[in-house]
Structures are given as C-alpha cells and as structure tokens.
Design a protein around this motif. Structure first.
Motif, PDB file in Angstrom:
ATOM      1  N   UNK A  50       0.862  -1.095  -0.247  1.00 65.37           N
ATOM      2  CA  UNK A  50      -0.232  -0.463  -0.173  1.00 65.37           C
ATOM      3  C   UNK A  50       0.817   1.150   0.212  1.00 65.37           C
ATOM      4  N   UNK A  51       0.089   2.242  -0.093  1.00 65.82           N
ATOM      5  CA  UNK A  51       0.879   4.286   0.188  1.00 65.82           C
ATOM      6  C   UNK A  51       1.958   4.160   0.728  1.00 65.82           C
ATOM      7  N   UNK A  52       2.812   4.469   1.214  1.00 67.72           N
ATOM      8  CA  UNK A  52       3.675   4.373   2.258  1.00 67.72           C
ATOM      9  C   UNK A  52       2.660   5.659   3.127  1.00 67.72           C
ATOM     10  N   UNK A  53       3.237   5.325   4.732  1.00 71.11           N
ATOM     11  CA  UNK A  53       2.709   6.404   5.373  1.00 71.11           C
ATOM     12  C   UNK A  53       3.835   7.652   5.882  1.00 71.11           C
ATOM     13  N   UNK A  54       4.583   7.641   5.596  1.00 74.08           N
ATOM     14  CA  UNK A  54       5.308   8.722   5.560  1.00 74.08           C
ATOM     15  C   UNK A  54       5.805   9.067   4.288  1.00 74.08           C
ATOM     16  N   UNK A  86       5.199  23.691  -1.192  1.00 73.55           N
ATOM     17  CA  UNK A  86       4.904  22.933  -2.107  1.00 73.55           C
ATOM     18  C   UNK A  86       4.407  21.959  -0.594  1.00 73.55           C
ATOM     19  N   UNK A  87       4.929  21.724  -0.191  1.00 78.07           N
ATOM     20  CA  UNK A  87       3.496  20.939   0.748  1.00 78.07           C
ATOM     21  C   UNK A  87       2.773  22.263   1.806  1.00 78.07           C
ATOM     22  N   UNK A  88       1.567  21.853   2.628  1.00 72.81           N
ATOM     23  CA  UNK A  88       0.635  22.874   3.740  1.00 72.81           C
ATOM     24  C   UNK A  88       1.278  22.486   4.617  1.00 72.81           C
ATOM     25  N   UNK A  89       0.650  23.225   5.528  1.00 69.40           N
ATOM     26  CA  UNK A  89       1.923  24.064   6.914  1.00 69.40           C
ATOM     27  C   UNK A  89       1.643  22.509   7.551  1.00 69.40           C
ATOM     28  N   UNK A  90       2.794  21.755   8.103  1.00 66.56           N
ATOM     29  CA  UNK A  90       3.330  21.549   8.839  1.00 66.56           C
ATOM     30  C   UNK A  90       2.552  21.516  10.545  1.00 66.56           C
ATOM     31  N   UNK A  91       2.293  20.557  11.057  1.00 64.94           N
ATOM     32  CA  UNK A  91       2.232  20.054  12.485  1.00 64.94           C
ATOM     33  C   UNK A  91       3.408  21.215  13.175  1.00 64.94           C
ATOM     34  N   UNK A  92       4.659  20.823  13.134  1.00 66.57           N
ATOM     35  CA  UNK A  92       6.068  21.699  13.249  1.00 66.57           C
ATOM     36  C   UNK A  92       5.839  22.587  13.000  1.00 66.57           C
ATOM     37  N   UNK A  93       5.662  23.119  11.977  1.00 65.00           N
ATOM     38  CA  UNK A  93       6.199  24.112  11.727  1.00 65.00           C
ATOM     39  C   UNK A  93       5.025  25.633  12.103  1.00 65.00           C
ATOM     40  N   UNK A  94       3.902  24.673  12.834  1.00 63.21           N
ATOM     41  CA  UNK A  94       2.765  25.382  13.669  1.00 63.21           C
ATOM     42  C   UNK A  94       3.566  25.618  14.930  1.00 63.21           C
ATOM     43  N   UNK A 121      -1.257  13.211  15.273  1.00 65.92           N
ATOM     44  CA  UNK A 121      -0.655  13.354  13.881  1.00 65.92           C
ATOM     45  C   UNK A 121       1.151  13.307  14.288  1.00 65.92           C
ATOM     46  N   UNK A 122       1.897  12.874  13.241  1.00 64.87           N
ATOM     47  CA  UNK A 122       2.917  13.520  13.347  1.00 64.87           C
ATOM     48  C   UNK A 122       3.054  14.818  13.275  1.00 64.87           C
ATOM     49  N   UNK A 123       4.529  14.930  13.370  1.00 67.70           N
ATOM     50  CA  UNK A 123       4.905  16.585  13.171  1.00 67.70           C
ATOM     51  C   UNK A 123       5.303  16.954  12.422  1.00 67.70           C
ATOM     52  N   UNK A 124       5.354  15.971  11.510  1.00 67.13           N
ATOM     53  CA  UNK A 124       5.507  16.396   9.602  1.00 67.13           C
ATOM     54  C   UNK A 124       3.676  16.591   9.250  1.00 67.13           C
ATOM     55  N   UNK A 125       2.559  15.740   9.501  1.00 67.79           N
ATOM     56  CA  UNK A 125       1.015  15.981   9.318  1.00 67.79           C
ATOM     57  C   UNK A 125       0.910  17.561   9.257  1.00 67.79           C
ATOM     58  N   UNK A 212      -8.353   4.402  -2.398  1.00 63.46           N
ATOM     59  CA  UNK A 212      -6.569   4.975  -3.313  1.00 63.46           C
ATOM     60  C   UNK A 212      -5.356   5.315  -2.135  1.00 63.46           C
ATOM     61  N   UNK A 213      -5.697   4.827  -0.587  1.00 65.09           N
ATOM     62  CA  UNK A 213      -4.903   5.008   0.285  1.00 65.09           C
ATOM     63  C   UNK A 213      -5.265   4.441   0.960  1.00 65.09           C
ATOM     64  N   UNK A 214      -3.971   3.978   2.098  1.00 63.87           N
ATOM     65  CA  UNK A 214      -4.195   3.582   3.621  1.00 63.87           C
ATOM     66  C   UNK A 214      -4.081   4.062   4.270  1.00 63.87           C
ATOM     67  N   UNK A 215      -4.481   5.490   4.576  1.00 65.68           N
ATOM     68  CA  UNK A 215      -4.477   6.634   5.861  1.00 65.68           C
ATOM     69  C   UNK A 215      -5.748   5.758   5.916  1.00 65.68           C
ATOM     70  N   UNK A 216      -6.103   6.835   7.527  1.00 69.27           N
ATOM     71  CA  UNK A 216      -7.259   6.525   8.064  1.00 69.27           C
ATOM     72  C   UNK A 216      -8.061   8.349   8.554  1.00 69.27           C
ATOM     73  N   UNK A 217      -7.007   8.577   8.690  1.00 68.79           N
ATOM     74  CA  UNK A 217      -7.094  10.546   8.153  1.00 68.79           C
ATOM     75  C   UNK A 217      -5.802  11.330   7.130  1.00 68.79           C
ATOM     76  N   UNK A 218      -5.255  12.005   8.159  1.00 63.15           N
ATOM     77  CA  UNK A 218      -3.738  12.706   8.192  1.00 63.15           C
ATOM     78  C   UNK A 218      -3.254  11.666   7.479  1.00 63.15           C
ATOM     79  N   UNK A 219      -2.199  12.201   6.415  1.00 60.59           N
ATOM     80  CA  UNK A 219      -0.704  11.829   6.028  1.00 60.59           C
ATOM     81  C   UNK A 219       0.679  12.754   5.990  1.00 60.59           C
TER      82      UNK A 219
END
Length: 299
Positions: A50-54, A86-94, A121-125, A212-219
């Motif tokens: 399945x699609x990687x979780x990280x 290039x990506x959404x604002x992350x937990x660690x940024x906030x 959530x991981x800090x990269x979510x 289309x992916x194997x994530x339950x919530x955010x990735x």
C-alpha cells in the motif's frame, strides 16, 4: 458371533491410524528408520505494498526552492507572481509559531495539538483545527521572523494564496466568473490528478471508500507525488484556506480548496474547481492551510 465382530472392529480402528501433519506430531510414536523431511513453509504471493505512510525518498525539495528557517520550501508557479510552499503547513511549523506566541497553547487555541479520535499526528502531518484567522496570524508572524533573520527582503511577505492563484497551481484552465462563488464547480471532469474517474491508486489522501490510499486520517506532507509545478497534496489530505471572500459582497465566508482525507466517492466532491466556504473563525480536523511567498519569483 460377538468375538469375530469385535476383532473386525479392532482391525478397522488400527487401519485408520492418525493423520500425520507437521502441526500434530505423534508424541509416543517409536523412532522411524526413514525420517521424513518437513514440508517447506508455503510462501504466499507478495501483495502489492500500500501507499507509504511517510514521505517517500522521492519527495525531494526542488533545487530551485526557497527554503525558510522552518524548512518550508517554496517554488515559483508559472502564471502567478508568488512562490507556493510545496506542501501544507506542518504540525512542527505551527508548533514553532505557537511556542513564540502566548495563548496559542491554551484553551481552544491549543486545539491543533489534539486531533482526537484516538489518532496522533506526527509533526510532519499538516496542522489542523486552524481557522482562517489563525492562518493569517501565522503568515504575519512568519513574515516578521524571516525578515529579522534576513531570509526575505523588504517587500516580500508570506500570506495565503488567492483563489485565482490556487486555481493556476492546481492546473485549472480559465474559469468563467468574477468571484469564487460564481466559479464554484464550474469546470467539470478535471481533478488534481487528471481527468480519469475513479481516481487511480496513489492519487492522494482521500476517503477510504475510494481505496486509493491506506490512511485513516491525515498523512505526512509529501506522501504523494507532486504535480507538474512540484506541489504536493493539491488534492486531499486537508482543505486549504485561501485569501478570498467566497462572496465579496457579503463578506461572511472565506474560500477553501483541495478537499481532504475524508472527501468521498462523489465525483463533484473532488473537482479541482470545487470551493468550500466557511466563516473565518471556523476550525475542524479536516482544515489546514498552505502559504505562498509574495516576491518569491513567480512565473
């Protein structure tokens, strides 16, 4: 006649014996002259992973990216005058912003720290439970921080993308109408991944009903392939606030784009031209944001 019948029954029982399987060896059996080799373990055919979780190693920061002190990479998007993160604002940024601003780690302002539903959530979510007002405050703080650090010059600043800039970045053609409300779902059959329906595996982080992916919530940001401009998650993961009023005359609700991890199998719910509209103070676990850099050498 009773004795012959008993003899026959005894012979029949001896003839049945025990089934010899590797899972049930005979514990009292005499040693055998010829030792049978155990059957090799059956190798199950390898299932597709399945699609990687990280983030994949391939989700690299482009060479032309402007990277700020938080590690947020910005690239120019042709057709705009800004550079998009290039990506959404992350937990660690906030989290860095919250640590520098009293009150952002207490009460409802600290809701971003607790996704809920038994999920951490991981800090990269992408950070969630942020309102339009919260996103504006983050951008203002980041502008001051980067100016002080000498990472940007006078005249440059961070803000949310406009609705029109977001449309260009997602790859939409010319939209008819003067306001986000009028443009709402105006271009049919065009999605962040292309024109096919249903979406292919790996198209993004959407509802599990789409498979289309194997994530339950955010990735983690960068878990899916970037678009032609090097931007990740322009579809799925979290809804993204935009700068604009949905109806500029009413000035009651702000625009959000991109759908989220819970967006379902209804085709129009995943259109690139779809707009969500919510009040500027609204927070939820499917809402985040992406920043742009004004003066970041847009195309």
């Amino acid at each position: 006649m009773r004795q012959p019948l008993l003899l026959i029954a005894a012979v029949a029982l001896v003839g049945c014996g025990k089934k010899t399987t590797p899972a049930a060896p005979e514990t009292n059996a005499e040693p055998k002259v010829a030792v049978e080799k155990p059957e090799p373990a059956k190798v199950e055919p390898k299932k597709p992973e399945p699609h990687k979780t990280e983030p994949k190693p391939g989700a690299k920061i482009p060479a032309n990216a402007i990277v700020n002190t938080l590690g947020m990479p910005f690239v120019p998007v042709p057709g705009t005058e800004v550079a998009f993160c290039i990506w959404e604002t992350r937990v660690k940024d906030y989290a860095t912003y919250a640590a520098a601003n009293a009150g952002m780690n207490a009460g409802m302002n600290a809701r971003w720290k607790n996704f809920g539903h038994g999920f951490t959530q991981a800090d990269t979510h992408p950070v969630v439970y942020v309102s339009w007002n919260d996103a504006q405050a983050f951008c203002e703080w980041l502008t001051k921080k980067e100016l002080a650090a000498g990472k940007i010059k006078a005249g440059q600043k961070y803000r949310l993308p406009t609705d029109a800039e977001w449309s260009v970045a997602v790859g939409l053609g010319k939209e008819l109408g003067d306001t986000p409300e009028v443009k709402e779902s105006g271009i049919k059959g065009v999605y962040p991944w292309g024109k096919e329906w249903p979406p292919p595996v790996g198209a993004g982080n959407y509802s599990k009903s789409l498979k289309v992916d194997n994530f339950e919530y955010t990735s983690s940001v960068g878990s899916f392939a970037a678009n032609k401009d090097g931007l990740h998650d322009m579809g799925g993961n979290v809804w993204e606030w935009c700068e604009d009023w949905y109806d500029p005359a009413a000035k009651a609700r702000r625009v959000l784009r991109g759908a989220c991890w819970d967006s379902n199998l209804y085709p129009d719910a995943l259109l690139s031209s779809l707009r969500l509209n919510l009040t500027p103070d609204y927070r939820n676990y499917y809402i985040g944001f992406r920043c742009v850099l004004v003066g970041g050498s847009g195309g």
